[in-house]
Scaffold this motif. Structure first.
Motif, mmCIF file in Angstrom:
data_model
loop_
_atom_site.group_PDB
_atom_site.id
_atom_site.type_symbol
_atom_site.label_atom_id
_atom_site.label_comp_id
_atom_site.label_asym_id
_atom_site.label_seq_id
_atom_site.Cartn_x
_atom_site.Cartn_y
_atom_site.Cartn_z
ATOM 1 N N GLU A 27 0.814 -1.217 0.000
ATOM 2 C CA GLU A 27 0.000 0.000 0.000
ATOM 3 C C GLU A 27 0.851 1.273 0.000
ATOM 4 O OE1 GLU A 27 -3.303 0.400 -0.330
ATOM 5 O OE2 GLU A 27 -3.477 -1.759 -0.600
ATOM 6 N N GLU A 28 2.109 1.168 0.393
ATOM 7 C CA GLU A 28 2.980 2.348 0.419
ATOM 8 C C GLU A 28 3.212 2.829 -1.013
ATOM 9 O OE1 GLU A 28 4.036 3.858 3.168
ATOM 10 O OE2 GLU A 28 2.975 2.362 4.380
ATOM 11 N N PRO A 29 3.146 4.133 -1.237
ATOM 12 C CA PRO A 29 3.285 4.672 -2.604
ATOM 13 C C PRO A 29 4.566 4.216 -3.310
ATOM 14 C CG PRO A 29 2.610 6.404 -1.092
ATOM 15 C CD PRO A 29 2.899 5.187 -0.251
ATOM 16 N N GLU A 30 5.662 4.132 -2.595
ATOM 17 C CA GLU A 30 6.922 3.736 -3.240
ATOM 18 C C GLU A 30 6.934 2.253 -3.659
ATOM 19 O OE1 GLU A 30 7.746 3.534 1.263
ATOM 20 O OE2 GLU A 30 6.628 4.832 -0.080
ATOM 21 N N ASN A 31 5.972 1.501 -3.180
ATOM 22 C CA ASN A 31 5.912 0.074 -3.529
ATOM 23 C C ASN A 31 4.854 -0.232 -4.581
ATOM 24 O OD1 ASN A 31 7.925 -0.434 -1.619
ATOM 25 N ND2 ASN A 31 6.408 -0.550 0.019
ATOM 26 N N GLU A 32 4.287 0.794 -5.163
ATOM 27 C CA GLU A 32 3.239 0.640 -6.180
ATOM 28 C C GLU A 32 3.619 -0.337 -7.303
ATOM 29 O OE1 GLU A 32 -0.243 0.840 -8.156
ATOM 30 O OE2 GLU A 32 0.140 1.694 -6.181
ATOM 31 N N PRO A 33 4.871 -0.330 -7.799
ATOM 32 C CA PRO A 33 5.216 -1.271 -8.874
ATOM 33 C C PRO A 33 5.075 -2.755 -8.470
ATOM 34 C CG PRO A 33 6.908 0.408 -8.656
ATOM 35 C CD PRO A 33 5.978 0.582 -7.497
ATOM 36 N N TYR A 34 5.069 -3.020 -7.175
ATOM 37 C CA TYR A 34 5.015 -4.403 -6.701
ATOM 38 C C TYR A 34 3.622 -4.818 -6.233
ATOM 39 C CZ TYR A 34 9.935 -3.256 -6.562
ATOM 40 O OH TYR A 34 11.183 -2.832 -6.896
ATOM 41 N N ARG A 35 2.694 -3.893 -6.308
ATOM 42 C CA ARG A 35 1.345 -4.144 -5.798
ATOM 43 C C ARG A 35 0.637 -5.237 -6.612
ATOM 44 N NH1 ARG A 35 -2.783 -1.788 -2.818
ATOM 45 N NH2 ARG A 35 -4.846 -2.187 -3.707
ATOM 46 N N ARG A 36 0.011 -6.142 -5.897
ATOM 47 C CA ARG A 36 -0.813 -7.194 -6.493
ATOM 48 C C ARG A 36 -2.048 -7.365 -5.626
ATOM 49 N NH1 ARG A 36 2.302 -12.505 -7.058
ATOM 50 N NH2 ARG A 36 0.338 -13.090 -8.012
ATOM 51 N N ASP A 37 -3.206 -7.318 -6.223
ATOM 52 C CA ASP A 37 -4.436 -7.474 -5.456
ATOM 53 C C ASP A 37 -4.804 -8.937 -5.218
ATOM 54 O OD1 ASP A 37 -4.810 -4.727 -5.264
ATOM 55 O OD2 ASP A 37 -5.867 -4.648 -7.191
ATOM 56 N N ASN A 38 -4.150 -9.827 -5.922
ATOM 57 C CA ASN A 38 -4.511 -11.242 -5.829
ATOM 58 C C ASN A 38 -3.402 -12.100 -5.213
ATOM 59 O OD1 ASN A 38 -2.699 -11.053 -7.912
ATOM 60 N ND2 ASN A 38 -3.843 -12.362 -9.315
ATOM 61 N N LEU A 39 -2.502 -11.504 -4.466
ATOM 62 C CA LEU A 39 -1.411 -12.263 -3.864
ATOM 63 C C LEU A 39 -1.942 -13.135 -2.729
ATOM 64 C CD1 LEU A 39 1.664 -12.751 -3.710
ATOM 65 C CD2 LEU A 39 1.746 -10.908 -2.011
ATOM 66 N N VAL A 40 -1.599 -14.409 -2.776
ATOM 67 C CA VAL A 40 -1.997 -15.360 -1.744
ATOM 68 C C VAL A 40 -0.741 -16.080 -1.265
ATOM 69 C CG1 VAL A 40 -3.328 -17.465 -1.249
ATOM 70 C CG2 VAL A 40 -4.291 -15.705 -2.745
ATOM 71 N N CYS A 41 -0.622 -16.246 0.025
ATOM 72 C CA CYS A 41 0.487 -16.993 0.616
ATOM 73 C C CYS A 41 -0.040 -18.372 1.011
ATOM 74 C CB CYS A 41 1.032 -16.251 1.834
ATOM 75 S SG CYS A 41 2.471 -17.055 2.558
ATOM 76 N N TYR A 42 0.474 -19.400 0.355
ATOM 77 C CA TYR A 42 0.058 -20.780 0.620
ATOM 78 C C TYR A 42 1.037 -21.455 1.573
ATOM 79 C CZ TYR A 42 -3.317 -20.624 -3.183
ATOM 80 O OH TYR A 42 -4.389 -20.309 -3.977
ATOM 81 N N PHE A 43 0.522 -22.369 2.388
ATOM 82 C CA PHE A 43 1.411 -23.218 3.172
ATOM 83 C C PHE A 43 1.153 -24.662 2.786
ATOM 84 C CE2 PHE A 43 -2.346 -23.118 5.802
ATOM 85 C CZ PHE A 43 -2.415 -24.374 6.371
ATOM 86 N N PHE A 44 2.178 -25.466 2.933
ATOM 87 C CA PHE A 44 2.149 -26.855 2.497
ATOM 88 C C PHE A 44 1.636 -27.729 3.640
ATOM 89 C CE2 PHE A 44 4.557 -30.625 0.669
ATOM 90 C CZ PHE A 44 3.819 -30.671 -0.497
ATOM 91 N N ALA A 45 0.401 -28.201 3.528
ATOM 92 C CA ALA A 45 -0.213 -29.056 4.538
ATOM 93 C C ALA A 45 0.107 -30.507 4.195
ATOM 94 C CB ALA A 45 -1.718 -28.822 4.588
ATOM 95 N N TYR A 46 1.171 -31.009 4.799
ATOM 96 C CA TYR A 46 1.750 -32.297 4.433
ATOM 97 C C TYR A 46 2.111 -33.071 5.702
ATOM 98 C CZ TYR A 46 5.541 -35.386 2.839
ATOM 99 O OH TYR A 46 6.357 -36.455 2.594
ATOM 100 N N SER A 47 1.977 -34.378 5.658
ATOM 101 C CA SER A 47 2.330 -35.244 6.773
ATOM 102 C C SER A 47 1.545 -34.816 8.014
ATOM 103 C CB SER A 47 3.845 -35.207 6.995
ATOM 104 O OG SER A 47 4.224 -36.217 7.903
ATOM 105 N N SER A 48 2.211 -34.552 9.124
ATOM 106 C CA SER A 48 1.469 -34.179 10.336
ATOM 107 C C SER A 48 0.813 -32.807 10.201
ATOM 108 C CB SER A 48 2.385 -34.200 11.559
ATOM 109 O OG SER A 48 3.395 -33.231 11.439
ATOM 110 N N SER A 49 1.306 -31.976 9.288
ATOM 111 C CA SER A 49 0.674 -30.668 9.103
ATOM 112 C C SER A 49 -0.523 -30.732 8.155
ATOM 113 C CB SER A 49 1.687 -29.633 8.606
ATOM 114 O OG SER A 49 2.073 -29.904 7.286
ATOM 115 N N ALA A 50 -0.884 -31.926 7.692
ATOM 116 C CA ALA A 50 -2.069 -32.073 6.846
ATOM 117 C C ALA A 50 -3.350 -32.035 7.674
ATOM 118 C CB ALA A 50 -2.009 -33.379 6.055
ATOM 119 N N ILE A 51 -3.208 -32.148 8.987
ATOM 120 C CA ILE A 51 -4.374 -32.181 9.870
ATOM 121 C C ILE A 51 -4.916 -30.754 10.042
ATOM 122 C CG2 ILE A 51 -5.232 -32.799 12.153
ATOM 123 C CD1 ILE A 51 -2.760 -34.712 12.322
#
Length: 186
Positions: free
Chosen positions: A36-60
């Motif tokens: 949201e900072e003006p100097e970061n406008e070139p990097y702005r993405r409205d659809n950015l999602v951070c995924y985590f890998f639910a695997y093995s014991s973390s699949a629960i």
């Protein structure tokens, strides 16, 4: 694991994913604030999602079943934010030789449906039978049938990766054709 993770896990008492979800929610919120900072406008993405890998014991998933709604709900404090996603990789939770509705796959189906119920951003990592003979005739992945693909499509699964097909000689030619055909027909 670190002391913070252990303390966060103790809050849920069931799974480390509550701690992971809280951490990822916080990180992705900071990223959106940064964008949201003006100097970061070139990097702005409205659809950015951070995924985590639910695997093995973390699949629960950190959930409880709500009998009145017939859906899984996140434990308090484990709600996934709008920019947090799960990449579900149920390596030991499904019998990939059986149909997804087979009773042997109840635990895997519970985990799958729970993640689908609590996440708006869902990816699936599939496994299969690891055969070295590429022309071996066997339906090595009966889990991936029309019902499976229809469920993922209905729940807006935006990415599906089938590991066995990606590993060169480990996937059977017949199974690769079967998976592709069922996906297209679903």
């Amino acid at each position: 694991t670190c002391a913070w993770c252990n303390a966060e896990t103790a809050k849920d008492g069931q799974t480390r994913n509550g701690a992971a979800i809280r951490f990822i929610n916080d990180v992705i919120d900071l990223v959106y604030e940064w964008m949201e900072e003006p100097e970061n406008e070139p990097y702005r993405r409205d659809n950015l999602v951070c995924y985590f890998f639910a695997y093995s014991s973390s699949a629960i998933p950190p959930v409880e079943f709500n009998a009145s709604t017939g859906k899984w709900q996140a434990l308090e404090g484990c709600e996934m934010g709008p920019h947090t996603g799960v990449y579900f990789a149920p390596n030991s939770d499904f019998c990939f030789y059986a149909d997804m509705l087979d009773p042997v796959n109840k635990r895997g189906n519970d985990y799958l449906n729970a993640w689908l119920d609590i996440s708006d951003n869902f990816w699936f990592w599939g496994y299969g039978g690891f055969h070295r003979a590429s022309t071996y005739y066997m339906n090595s992945e009966n889990l991936f049938n029309n019902d499976f693909f229809r469920l993922l499509a209905k729940e807006n699964c935006s990415y599906f990766f089938n590991e066995v097909i990606d590993q060169g000689e480990t996937g059977t030619a017949w199974n690769n054709l079967k998976t592709y055909t069922q996906y297209k027909l679903s």
